[in-house]
Design a protein around this motif. Sequence first.
Motif, PDB file in Angstrom:
ATOM      1  N   LEU A   1       3.850   8.649  -2.058  1.00 29.39           N
ATOM      2  CA  LEU A   1       4.221   9.078  -3.354  1.00 29.39           C
ATOM      3  C   LEU A   1       3.454  10.154  -4.125  1.00 29.39           C
ATOM      4  CD1 LEU A   1       5.877   7.708  -5.991  1.00 29.39           C
ATOM      5  CD2 LEU A   1       3.746   6.816  -6.615  1.00 29.39           C
ATOM      6  N   GLU A   2       3.972  11.094  -4.718  1.00 27.80           N
ATOM      7  CA  GLU A   2       3.588  12.086  -5.272  1.00 27.80           C
ATOM      8  C   GLU A   2       2.843  11.471  -6.633  1.00 27.80           C
ATOM      9  OE1 GLU A   2       3.425  15.343  -4.406  1.00 27.80           O
ATOM     10  OE2 GLU A   2       5.013  15.399  -2.887  1.00 27.80           O
ATOM     11  N   ILE A   3       1.666  12.165  -6.798  1.00 29.61           N
ATOM     12  CA  ILE A   3       0.901  11.572  -8.080  1.00 29.61           C
ATOM     13  C   ILE A   3       1.439  11.898  -9.378  1.00 29.61           C
ATOM     14  CG2 ILE A   3      -0.471  13.603  -8.365  1.00 29.61           C
ATOM     15  CD1 ILE A   3      -3.017  11.555  -8.895  1.00 29.61           C
ATOM     16  N   HIS A   4       2.439  12.906  -9.431  1.00 31.31           N
ATOM     17  CA  HIS A   4       3.075  13.063 -10.812  1.00 31.31           C
ATOM     18  C   HIS A   4       4.273  12.070 -10.958  1.00 31.31           C
ATOM     19  CE1 HIS A   4       6.508  14.818  -8.755  1.00 31.31           C
ATOM     20  NE2 HIS A   4       5.650  15.696  -8.151  1.00 31.31           N
ATOM     21  N   ASP A   5       4.528  11.115  -9.976  1.00 31.72           N
ATOM     22  CA  ASP A   5       5.496  10.208 -10.012  1.00 31.72           C
ATOM     23  C   ASP A   5       4.691   8.751 -10.448  1.00 31.72           C
ATOM     24  OD1 ASP A   5       7.719  11.627  -9.702  1.00 31.72           O
ATOM     25  OD2 ASP A   5       7.457  11.342  -7.379  1.00 31.72           O
ATOM     26  N   LEU A   6       3.527   8.497 -10.383  1.00 30.53           N
ATOM     27  CA  LEU A   6       2.518   7.306 -10.536  1.00 30.53           C
ATOM     28  C   LEU A   6       2.303   7.032 -12.039  1.00 30.53           C
ATOM     29  CD1 LEU A   6       1.131   4.979  -9.537  1.00 30.53           C
ATOM     30  CD2 LEU A   6      -0.907   6.753  -9.327  1.00 30.53           C
TER      31      LEU A   6
ATOM     32  N   VAL B   1       0.837  -1.130   0.057  1.00 31.52           N
ATOM     33  CA  VAL B   1      -0.073  -0.055   0.152  1.00 31.52           C
ATOM     34  C   VAL B   1       0.841   1.163   0.038  1.00 31.52           C
ATOM     35  CG1 VAL B   1      -1.745   1.332   1.342  1.00 31.52           C
ATOM     36  CG2 VAL B   1      -1.949  -1.290   1.241  1.00 31.52           C
ATOM     37  N   THR B   2       0.535   2.228  -0.843  1.00 32.01           N
ATOM     38  CA  THR B   2       1.210   3.444  -0.909  1.00 32.01           C
ATOM     39  C   THR B   2       0.514   4.597  -0.780  1.00 32.01           C
ATOM     40  OG1 THR B   2       2.814   2.475  -2.655  1.00 32.01           O
ATOM     41  CG2 THR B   2       2.767   4.868  -2.441  1.00 32.01           C
ATOM     42  N   PRO B   3       0.741   5.272   0.388  1.00 31.86           N
ATOM     43  CA  PRO B   3      -0.099   6.691   0.383  1.00 31.86           C
ATOM     44  C   PRO B   3       0.177   7.515  -0.755  1.00 31.86           C
ATOM     45  CG  PRO B   3       1.274   6.164   2.253  1.00 31.86           C
ATOM     46  CD  PRO B   3       1.726   5.203   1.314  1.00 31.86           C
ATOM     47  N   LEU B   4      -0.916   8.007  -1.638  1.00 27.94           N
ATOM     48  CA  LEU B   4      -0.840   8.842  -2.723  1.00 27.94           C
ATOM     49  C   LEU B   4      -0.917  10.306  -2.268  1.00 27.94           C
ATOM     50  CD1 LEU B   4      -0.351   8.256  -5.714  1.00 27.94           C
ATOM     51  CD2 LEU B   4      -2.676   8.110  -5.907  1.00 27.94           C
ATOM     52  N   LEU B   5      -0.214  10.971  -2.655  1.00 31.97           N
ATOM     53  CA  LEU B   5      -0.212  12.496  -2.396  1.00 31.97           C
ATOM     54  C   LEU B   5      -0.719  13.262  -3.667  1.00 31.97           C
ATOM     55  CD1 LEU B   5       3.095  13.078  -0.420  1.00 31.97           C
ATOM     56  CD2 LEU B   5       0.868  12.401   0.392  1.00 31.97           C
ATOM     57  N   THR B   6      -1.827  13.887  -3.490  1.00 31.62           N
ATOM     58  CA  THR B   6      -2.643  14.648  -4.621  1.00 31.62           C
ATOM     59  C   THR B   6      -2.697  16.023  -4.263  1.00 31.62           C
ATOM     60  OG1 THR B   6      -4.709  14.237  -3.850  1.00 31.62           O
ATOM     61  CG2 THR B   6      -3.787  12.341  -4.996  1.00 31.62           C
ATOM     62  N   GLU B   7      -3.367  16.712  -5.356  1.00 32.68           N
ATOM     63  CA  GLU B   7      -3.623  18.168  -4.943  1.00 32.68           C
ATOM     64  C   GLU B   7      -4.654  18.379  -3.889  1.00 32.68           C
ATOM     65  OE1 GLU B   7      -5.925  21.598  -7.329  1.00 32.68           O
ATOM     66  OE2 GLU B   7      -4.953  20.310  -8.635  1.00 32.68           O
TER      67      GLU B   7
ATOM     68  N   VAL C   1      -3.962  12.169 -16.838  1.00 34.97           N
ATOM     69  CA  VAL C   1      -2.669  11.749 -16.762  1.00 34.97           C
ATOM     70  C   VAL C   1      -2.777  10.263 -16.581  1.00 34.97           C
ATOM     71  CG1 VAL C   1      -0.659  12.002 -15.650  1.00 34.97           C
ATOM     72  CG2 VAL C   1      -1.640  14.124 -16.379  1.00 34.97           C
ATOM     73  N   LEU C   2      -3.450  10.113 -15.573  1.00 41.32           N
ATOM     74  CA  LEU C   2      -3.355   8.484 -15.389  1.00 41.32           C
ATOM     75  C   LEU C   2      -3.973   7.538 -16.425  1.00 41.32           C
ATOM     76  CD1 LEU C   2      -4.583   8.638 -11.448  1.00 41.32           C
ATOM     77  CD2 LEU C   2      -2.279   8.214 -12.500  1.00 41.32           C
ATOM     78  N   LYS C   3      -4.967   8.095 -17.202  1.00 39.77           N
ATOM     79  CA  LYS C   3      -5.443   7.398 -18.127  1.00 39.77           C
ATOM     80  C   LYS C   3      -4.653   7.462 -19.158  1.00 39.77           C
ATOM     81  CE  LYS C   3      -9.980   8.132 -19.176  1.00 39.77           C
ATOM     82  NZ  LYS C   3     -11.226   8.835 -19.478  1.00 39.77           N
ATOM     83  N   ALA C   4      -4.050   8.484 -19.556  1.00 42.87           N
ATOM     84  CA  ALA C   4      -3.053   8.404 -20.741  1.00 42.87           C
ATOM     85  C   ALA C   4      -2.077   7.558 -20.477  1.00 42.87           C
ATOM     86  CB  ALA C   4      -2.577  10.067 -20.880  1.00 42.87           C
TER      87      ALA C   4
END
Length: 249
Positions: A148-153, A106-112, A204-207
């Motif tokens: 994890l920052e979402i831009h790294d996902l 499990v990774t805590p995801l950091l988003t806006e 971004v995630l869908k792309a």
Amino acid sequence: LVQAVMDVNLQGEVVRIQGDEFWHMTRVLRLGVNDRVELFDGAGGLVEGSIQKVDKNGSDVELLENARLIAPQGIQWHVFAAFGTLKGGRADWLIEKCTELGASSVTPLLTERCHTIAENRVDRLQRLVLAAVKQCQRVHDMSLKPPLEIHDLPLAVSQSKLAFLASAEAPPVLSVLPKCSSEEESGLLIIGPEGDFTEEEVGVLKAAGAVPVGLGPCRLRVETATISLLSALMLWSDSAHHQEAQQQR
């Protein structure tokens, strides 16, 4: 089950148990001399032992067999969930149930809309993971990853053939799963924060290749969506693994 570092794996050798595991053995389980225990190292190693000595600092456990290495079964699911803002024990519940259901990590995801998680909270969650691992008798630890920052996902998503994004307006998850291969070794689950992902984050995630999936007509909380999606995927992949095993017999 008692977690221990097993530097030796030969029958007749002795492993020293100390610290929290020693306290749990003697104070909670009330185990004493000649009682049998199973030791695991969190990486698939499992061995039966017998308590030979108990003193104020620890217990000596004699190994009754050579350690067995148990390989992980089926698809290993990695959860990325934006749960840093959850309060009232809801994050604890999410982590505990992910462990019991068999998530690999499990990774805590950091988003806006969920941009932080306290370090002391992560330490508490680590302890919950260990307790849940032993309670459900897993021999492989569930890994609680650093936030994890979402831009790294998107990089991880692009490298996985099984990446699912919980989305309120997406096709039902069960209508998507039969189209996916069950032969992959690992897969990703992505769940947004309270208030959901922004449109840009979803794009971004869908792309990158994430497949949006719906979890029913009701709006779900973060922890409910996480467990619902993980349960569906675990049952699906376990069923596919069982069918393949039956065919090979």
